[in-house]
Design a protein around this motif. Structure first.
Motif, mmCIF file in Angstrom:
data_model
loop_
_atom_site.group_PDB
_atom_site.id
_atom_site.type_symbol
_atom_site.label_atom_id
_atom_site.label_comp_id
_atom_site.label_asym_id
_atom_site.label_seq_id
_atom_site.Cartn_x
_atom_site.Cartn_y
_atom_site.Cartn_z
ATOM 1 N N ASP A 162 7.771 0.283 5.447
ATOM 2 C CA ASP A 162 7.838 -1.062 4.895
ATOM 3 C C ASP A 162 6.587 -1.436 4.112
ATOM 4 O O ASP A 162 6.630 -2.301 3.237
ATOM 5 N N ALA A 163 5.463 -0.770 4.415
ATOM 6 C CA ALA A 163 4.201 -1.168 3.794
ATOM 7 C C ALA A 163 4.113 -0.778 2.322
ATOM 8 O O ALA A 163 3.512 -1.497 1.522
ATOM 9 N N LEU A 164 4.713 0.352 1.931
ATOM 10 C CA LEU A 164 4.539 0.854 0.568
ATOM 11 C C LEU A 164 5.700 1.761 0.193
ATOM 12 O O LEU A 164 6.058 2.681 0.943
ATOM 13 N N GLN A 165 6.259 1.509 -0.991
ATOM 14 C CA GLN A 165 7.249 2.394 -1.581
ATOM 15 C C GLN A 165 6.950 2.548 -3.069
ATOM 16 O O GLN A 165 6.543 1.586 -3.732
ATOM 17 N N VAL A 166 7.140 3.755 -3.565
ATOM 18 C CA VAL A 166 6.988 4.040 -4.990
ATOM 19 C C VAL A 166 8.368 4.360 -5.548
ATOM 20 O O VAL A 166 9.064 5.238 -5.022
ATOM 21 N N THR A 202 7.336 1.708 -10.348
ATOM 22 C CA THR A 202 7.078 0.434 -9.675
ATOM 23 C C THR A 202 6.527 0.677 -8.271
ATOM 24 O O THR A 202 7.011 1.545 -7.545
ATOM 25 N N ILE A 203 5.514 -0.097 -7.915
ATOM 26 C CA ILE A 203 4.938 -0.042 -6.583
ATOM 27 C C ILE A 203 5.417 -1.267 -5.815
ATOM 28 O O ILE A 203 5.230 -2.403 -6.259
ATOM 29 N N CYS A 261 -3.953 4.196 1.207
ATOM 30 C CA CYS A 261 -2.790 3.663 0.491
ATOM 31 C C CYS A 261 -2.314 2.320 1.046
ATOM 32 O O CYS A 261 -1.719 1.529 0.312
ATOM 33 N N VAL A 262 -2.521 2.064 2.317
ATOM 34 C CA VAL A 262 -2.053 0.827 2.947
ATOM 35 C C VAL A 262 -3.164 0.281 3.832
ATOM 36 O O VAL A 262 -4.152 0.949 4.119
ATOM 37 N N TYR A 275 -10.671 -2.735 0.426
ATOM 38 C CA TYR A 275 -11.024 -1.893 -0.713
ATOM 39 C C TYR A 275 -9.752 -1.610 -1.494
ATOM 40 O O TYR A 275 -8.642 -1.804 -0.992
ATOM 41 N N ARG A 276 -9.905 -1.171 -2.740
ATOM 42 C CA ARG A 276 -8.726 -0.905 -3.566
ATOM 43 C C ARG A 276 -7.913 0.250 -2.983
ATOM 44 O O ARG A 276 -8.470 1.190 -2.428
ATOM 45 N N LEU A 277 -6.602 0.138 -3.135
ATOM 46 C CA LEU A 277 -5.689 1.096 -2.539
ATOM 47 C C LEU A 277 -4.970 1.927 -3.594
ATOM 48 O O LEU A 277 -4.729 1.477 -4.714
ATOM 49 N N ALA A 278 -4.616 3.141 -3.212
ATOM 50 C CA ALA A 278 -3.786 4.021 -4.027
ATOM 51 C C ALA A 278 -2.317 3.678 -3.740
ATOM 52 O O ALA A 278 -2.000 3.096 -2.708
ATOM 53 N N PRO A 279 -1.402 4.055 -4.630
ATOM 54 C CA PRO A 279 -1.612 4.874 -5.834
ATOM 55 C C PRO A 279 -2.085 4.103 -7.060
ATOM 56 O O PRO A 279 -2.385 4.707 -8.082
#
Length: 345
Positions: free
Chosen positions: A24-28, A33-34, A98-99, A127-131
């Motif tokens: 749920d936290a992150l999908q590409v 689209t992120i 990433c999360v 801090y900034r996250l990937a991707p």
């Protein structure tokens, strides 16, 4: 002769679909689209012993932190409160680069507890996250966070920074993190280990909690990690693809401190260091190896291995014996004198 007539309507296009799924936290999605979702709200044990507030350390990048300090308790003869200066614990959250966030419930719960029980002034930095922002973006932000701390201790420039300076013992700063955050703590030791944050602050120690360190050669703990583990090989591979610079291997200096192209650690003076490993963690063997190799270089390193625990156990169950013991381990480390050792709990 049969001729095809061009259609007046545009061709149908496939709807974007998920190509990288981090829950749920992150999908590409297939169109790039992120999709990010906030974690579901969860109750956080808060008995009122700690004050906390949010602040900003890099307005240009929209990066903030959450600051924690125990409520004032000391009272002078005149009836006025007198606040004791506290050690400063910088904390970088995990999440595979990433999360994660300083505002996530498990991170918030950990920092509340550390502030109350050490006791300490805890600064939990985002801090900034990937991707969207691949490494070394997170490392750049972690360094910027430490420099912000130094500058605010020298000359507070805001109400929030003044609140920090009221409580901070600038001679007792510890840099810590869990998982990806533990890797960041290592790199901050490399970057600031010899000069520290002088003249504004003295970094006396680093606390690496299950740090995400690895290499191209798999370890036994990596090979033996079951698919039911909290951190699996598949999940690790996904975060690696999303977080690392294009073309990076697992021997990249950002993730393997002993890779051929990594900076030498022989001359790095890191103060004292605590490395916490979990017996059932994907990273266990690499964490143990890291601590042993640092000790072989003459570094003051204490290694503690938590029996029966998985990766990232800290904060998952604040009432657990493991969480209580880890807080005690960190408290002893922050207050201890002399050299560390290795043991299992």
């Amino acid at each position: 002769m049969v001729m095809s007539v061009p259609s007046s309507s545009p061709p149908a296009t496939a709807a974007p679909y998920v190509v990288e799924d981090c829950g749920d936290a992150l999908q590409v999605l297939s169109d790039g689209t992120i999709v990010r979702s906030a974690p579901p709200p969860a109750p956080v044990p808060d008995d009122g012993r700690v004050q906390w507030k949010d602040a900003v350390y890099d307005a240009g990048r929209g990066l903030g932190l959450r600051m924690y300090r125990p409520r004032r308790r000391d009272v002078t003869d005149t009836g006025e409160e007198e606040e004791e200066k506290l050690p400063v614990l910088v904390y970088f959250h995990g999440g595979g680069f990433c999360v994660g966030s300083c505002s996530w419930p498990n991170t918030h719960a950990v920092c509340l507890r550390l502030a109350a029980e050490l006791p300490s002034l805890v600064l939990s930095f985002d801090y900034r996250l990937a991707p969207e922002h691949r490494l070394p973006a997170a490392h750049e932000d972690a360094a910027r966070a430490l420099l912000w701390l130094r500058d605010q201790l020298i000359a507070p420039s805001s109400e929030n920074a003044a609140w920090l300076a009221e409580s901070a013992d600038s001679r007792r700063v510890f840099v810590s993190g869990v998982s990806a955050g533990g890797s960041l703590a290592h790199h901050m030791a490399v970057q600031f280990g010899t000069a520290g944050l002088e003249p504004g602050a003295n970094v006396v120690g680093y606390i690496l909690l299950m740090p995400g360190l690895f290499s191209a050669e798999p370890t036994r703990s990596e090979l033996d990690t079951p698919e039911t583990a909290f951190l699996t090989q598949e999940m690790f591979d996904r975060f690696f693809r999303l977080g690392m610079p294009a073309g990076a291997t697992r021997d990249h200096p950002l993730v393997n401190p002993f890779a051929p192209e990594s900076p030498s650690l022989e001359a790095v003076c890191v103060g004292r260091m605590l490395v916490v490993a979990a017996e059932r963690d994907f990273f266990r063997d690499r964490n143990v190896e890291y601590a042993e190799r640092m000790k072989a270089m003459g570094k003051d390193v204490e290694l503690v291995v938590f029996a029966g625990q998985e990766h990232g156990f800290f904060g998952m169950d604040p009432a657990s014996d493991a969480d209580r013991e880890l807080v005690r381990v960190i408290t002893r480390f922050v207050g201890r004198q002399g050299n560390g050792n290795s043991h299992e709990v």
